[in-house]
Design a protein around this motif. Structure first.
Motif, mmCIF file in Angstrom:
data_model
loop_
_atom_site.group_PDB
_atom_site.id
_atom_site.type_symbol
_atom_site.label_atom_id
_atom_site.label_comp_id
_atom_site.label_asym_id
_atom_site.label_seq_id
_atom_site.Cartn_x
_atom_site.Cartn_y
_atom_site.Cartn_z
ATOM 1 N N UNK A 230 2.965 0.609 -8.679
ATOM 2 C CA UNK A 230 3.732 -0.162 -7.694
ATOM 3 C C UNK A 230 3.467 -1.647 -7.880
ATOM 4 N N UNK A 231 4.350 -2.452 -7.342
ATOM 5 C CA UNK A 231 4.201 -3.902 -7.378
ATOM 6 C C UNK A 231 5.269 -4.546 -6.516
ATOM 7 N N UNK A 232 5.364 -5.862 -6.567
ATOM 8 C CA UNK A 232 6.388 -6.568 -5.791
ATOM 9 C C UNK A 232 6.753 -7.875 -6.487
ATOM 10 N N UNK A 233 7.944 -8.344 -6.166
ATOM 11 C CA UNK A 233 8.482 -9.561 -6.766
ATOM 12 C C UNK A 233 9.013 -10.449 -5.659
ATOM 13 N N UNK B 281 5.486 3.398 2.039
ATOM 14 C CA UNK B 281 4.595 2.261 1.794
ATOM 15 C C UNK B 281 4.404 1.454 3.057
ATOM 16 N N UNK B 282 3.327 0.684 3.042
ATOM 17 C CA UNK B 282 3.037 -0.297 4.088
ATOM 18 C C UNK B 282 2.931 -1.651 3.411
ATOM 19 N N UNK B 283 3.724 -2.604 3.877
ATOM 20 C CA UNK B 283 3.712 -3.960 3.333
ATOM 21 C C UNK B 283 3.101 -4.883 4.375
ATOM 22 N N UNK B 284 2.026 -5.564 4.000
ATOM 23 C CA UNK B 284 1.394 -6.542 4.895
ATOM 24 C C UNK B 284 1.587 -7.940 4.311
ATOM 25 N N UNK C 73 0.824 -1.198 0.000
ATOM 26 C CA UNK C 73 0.000 0.000 0.000
ATOM 27 C C UNK C 73 0.865 1.258 0.000
ATOM 28 N N UNK C 74 0.557 2.191 -0.896
ATOM 29 C CA UNK C 74 1.206 3.504 -0.877
ATOM 30 C C UNK C 74 0.577 4.343 0.233
ATOM 31 N N UNK D 125 -1.174 1.830 -10.779
ATOM 32 C CA UNK D 125 -1.126 3.137 -10.136
ATOM 33 C C UNK D 125 -2.347 3.319 -9.244
ATOM 34 N N UNK D 126 -2.519 2.386 -8.312
ATOM 35 C CA UNK D 126 -3.565 2.459 -7.308
ATOM 36 C C UNK D 126 -2.921 2.471 -5.924
ATOM 37 N N UNK D 127 -3.733 2.728 -4.902
ATOM 38 C CA UNK D 127 -3.160 2.814 -3.561
ATOM 39 C C UNK D 127 -2.586 1.477 -3.115
ATOM 40 N N UNK D 128 -3.243 0.382 -3.479
ATOM 41 C CA UNK D 128 -2.845 -0.908 -2.924
ATOM 42 C C UNK D 128 -2.918 -1.992 -3.987
ATOM 43 N N UNK D 129 -1.951 -2.884 -3.978
ATOM 44 C CA UNK D 129 -1.987 -4.079 -4.817
ATOM 45 C C UNK D 129 -1.828 -5.290 -3.904
ATOM 46 N N UNK D 130 -2.601 -6.315 -4.180
ATOM 47 C CA UNK D 130 -2.615 -7.513 -3.338
ATOM 48 C C UNK D 130 -2.578 -8.740 -4.230
ATOM 49 N N UNK D 131 -1.851 -9.758 -3.796
ATOM 50 C CA UNK D 131 -1.793 -11.008 -4.553
ATOM 51 C C UNK D 131 -1.622 -12.174 -3.599
ATOM 52 N N UNK D 132 -2.113 -13.308 -4.041
ATOM 53 C CA UNK D 132 -2.031 -14.545 -3.260
ATOM 54 C C UNK D 132 -1.221 -15.563 -4.043
#
Length: 567
Positions: free
Chosen positions: A491-494, A557-560, A474-475, A527-534
């Motif tokens: 934003x994203x993550x790897x 950012x906040x990473x959960x 989350x941004x 380009x959204x506030x939050x990206x989530x993936x499972x």
């Protein structure tokens, strides 16, 4: 939704080209921050406080950046809580006036220029007998005003159906009778913490009428005051103009959002939606037009509105009296338009449509069926899939991400017995230090913050020996900075699995990323506030690399991270 990037082509030493995906291109529109549609689980102790794990690499600069913000926050005067402020107002004999959110045009528009001359009045100045609630709070109370914040209203409409969650956000200990002092308070989940927002009850009016969110009952004021508190949280009413329903759903619950693209839906979607509904999840949906020339909030010939936030208030399977028993079923969804008026779906299963004659009277009574011009309507799951393009599910637990198989959509099997461990990390992308961009920029990618987690198979008896991990990035503080022109960046993550023998506390360098393929990543940068993936992965240590799409894009950012634990 188009697929951008090619993970399947990633091989050892081969660079994979990512592409960012922007939901909206027209940044001049009022709703520029959205892919807009004008747009006992709820306890704080269930989530660990932001922490620095021993097995996590956290860059020196990011650590110092966060530390300095904490020091700055600690130096601010401690805000007095609602009860003390109310008691002080009662003792003074004067109604409370909020010194932080003044009743002027700058609280409405960032530049202080409004198209009308508004008067700020208290409910007691508008009605002799104002009330906070009239017969409780329902989704039909909510009426949208001049502000384009249906993304908030749709989430609030859903929240009213869950009193145990609603009264966390809207406490009961306030009103216009006992201990009234012109002061009210609300609570919102902000970046890992529940935050109290205290306001006075001065509301903008024009010719004696409320101009923004209000209740269908003119002397009921919980709706207008809730919207004012939310506006204060983000720095003004204009900050609420345009947004994603997933933002407001998270702010109202602290939950995790799953975004589902209906143009490439997952299997057994109805069963998943039905299960989420039964679990009390908040569900929203919208229509994203394929043609860029279609204006937001255009009304289609079938009564649906483009780029507008709807809430899904019920999902069910009903029996039909005139059909054979085994096949005589209808899979239905009930949707609510926060405009709360006659603008409703006009197709099959709409108000007074002939399909309802096939439903037994007892079934119609059980559904509480009404045909009012209140913005609420039913439609079949098939029509829903044909017309809507995105659905978002917000649950206060991660369990809704399970992909349960179901053939008839009627019975949804329960998950395996498991629990969830959640950890939060606060970080920042700092230019020239920790803002390395995505893997396209291999020479700077290693600069990004890195977080290591260990996955353990919670069920020793399952067949696949895989572990579930849910990651949400989350941004932070972007909407609060909207008045200064700040916008969401892609934003994203790897994820990378650490090879055997590799110390989990060691920072991964450029050579590692150059010659090792990722094992999982977000489908595309948004380009959204939050990206989530499972993801379902084998046991072991994994490093999560959150990043912006391009290097030197800055922000906090906040990473959960949610992982399964055996119960």
């Amino acid at each position: 939704m188009p697929q951008h990037g090619v993970e399947g082509g990633e091989m050892l030493g081969q660079e994979v080209v990512e592409e960012p995906f922007e939901w909206r291109k027209d940044h001049e529109h009022d709703d520029r921050h959205c892919r807009c549609y004008k747009d006992d689980h709820h306890k704080e102790e269930n989530i660990e406080a932001p922490c620095l794990l021993k097995d996590t690499y956290y860059s020196r600069v990011t650590n110092e950046y966060t530390y300095q913000r904490q020091v700055k926050a600690a130096s601010r005067p401690v805000k007095k809580p609602f009860r003390i402020l109310r008691q002080e107002a009662l003792a003074s004999g004067k109604l409370y006036s909020d010194p932080e959110f003044l009743p002027n045009n700058f609280s409405i528009n960032f530049n202080g220029v409004t198209r009308r001359s508004y008067e700020w009045k208290r409910p007691l100045e508008l009605f002799q007998n104002p009330q906070f609630f009239i017969d409780g709070a329902t989704r039909f109370d909510i009426q949208q005003g001049e502000l384009g914040d249906c993304w908030l209203l749709a989430a609030v409409a859903n929240l009213t159906q869950h009193p145990h969650l609603f009264h966390v956000v809207v406490p009961r200990d306030q009103g216009f009778t006992h201990q009234y002092a012109g002061i009210f308070h609300f609570k919102f989940w902000q970046y890992g913490r529940w935050q109290e927002v205290v306001i006075d009850d001065l509301l903008p009016t024009y010719h004696g009428h409320l101009v923004f969110m209000h209740s269908r009952n003119k002397n009921e004021f919980w709706c207008a005051l809730l919207e004012k508190a939310y506006a204060k949280l983000y720095g003004g009413y204009e900050a609420l103009r345009g947004g994603n329903i997933n933002e407001s759903m998270v702010d109202l619950t602290g939950g995790v959002v799953e975004l589902i693209d209906l143009r490439s839906p997952p299997r057994n979607l109805f069963a998943r939606l039905l299960k989420a509904s039964r679990r009390g999840a908040l569900i929203g949906c919208a229509i994203e037009p394929d043609h860029p020339g279609i204006r937001p909030e255009s009304i289609l010939s079938n009564g649906l509105i483009v780029r507008h936030a709807y809430s899904i208030t019920r999902i069910t399977v009903i029996s039909l009296a005139t059909a054979p028993r085994l096949k005589g079923q209808a899979h239905l969804l009930r949707l609510h338009n926060p405009w709360g008026n006659e603008t409703e779906w006009t197709g099959s299963w709409s108000d007074k449509s002939p399909e309802w004659t096939a439903v037994p009277a007892s079934e119609r009574e059980k559904l509480g069926l009404t045909f009012n011009d209140d913005g609420e309507f039913w439609m079949s799951f098939q029509d829903f899939m044909k017309n809507f393009s995105v659905v978002e599910i917000c649950d206060v637990t991660p369990d809704f991400f399970s992909e349960d198989d179901n053939t008839n959509g009627n019975e949804v099997p329960e998950d395996i017995l498991r629990g969830w461990k959640s950890v939060m990390y606060e970080g920042a992308w700092v230019a020239n230090h920790t803002a390395g961009g995505c893997r396209n920029f291999i020479n700077t990618f290693a600069r990004n913050p890195q977080y290591t987690v260990e996955l353990k198979d919670p069920d020793e008896e399952d067949d696949d020996d895989l572990c579930t991990i849910i990651i949400s990035l989350m941004q932070k503080n972007v909407r609060q900075m909207k008045r200064y022109g700040k916008d969401y960046v892609p934003i994203g993550f790897t994820l990378y699995k650490l090879p055997p023998g590799r110390q989990p506390s060691t920072k991964l360098d450029t050579d590692f990323f150059r010659y090792n393929a990722s094992c999982a990543k977000v489908p595309f940068f948004l380009n959204t506030r939050e990206v989530t993936a499972r993801f379902r992965l084998s046991a072991g240590f994994y490093t999560i690399v959150p990043s912006t799409f391009e290097p030197e894009m800055t922000g906090e950012f906040l990473l959960r991270v949610f992982t399964e634990v055996r119960q």
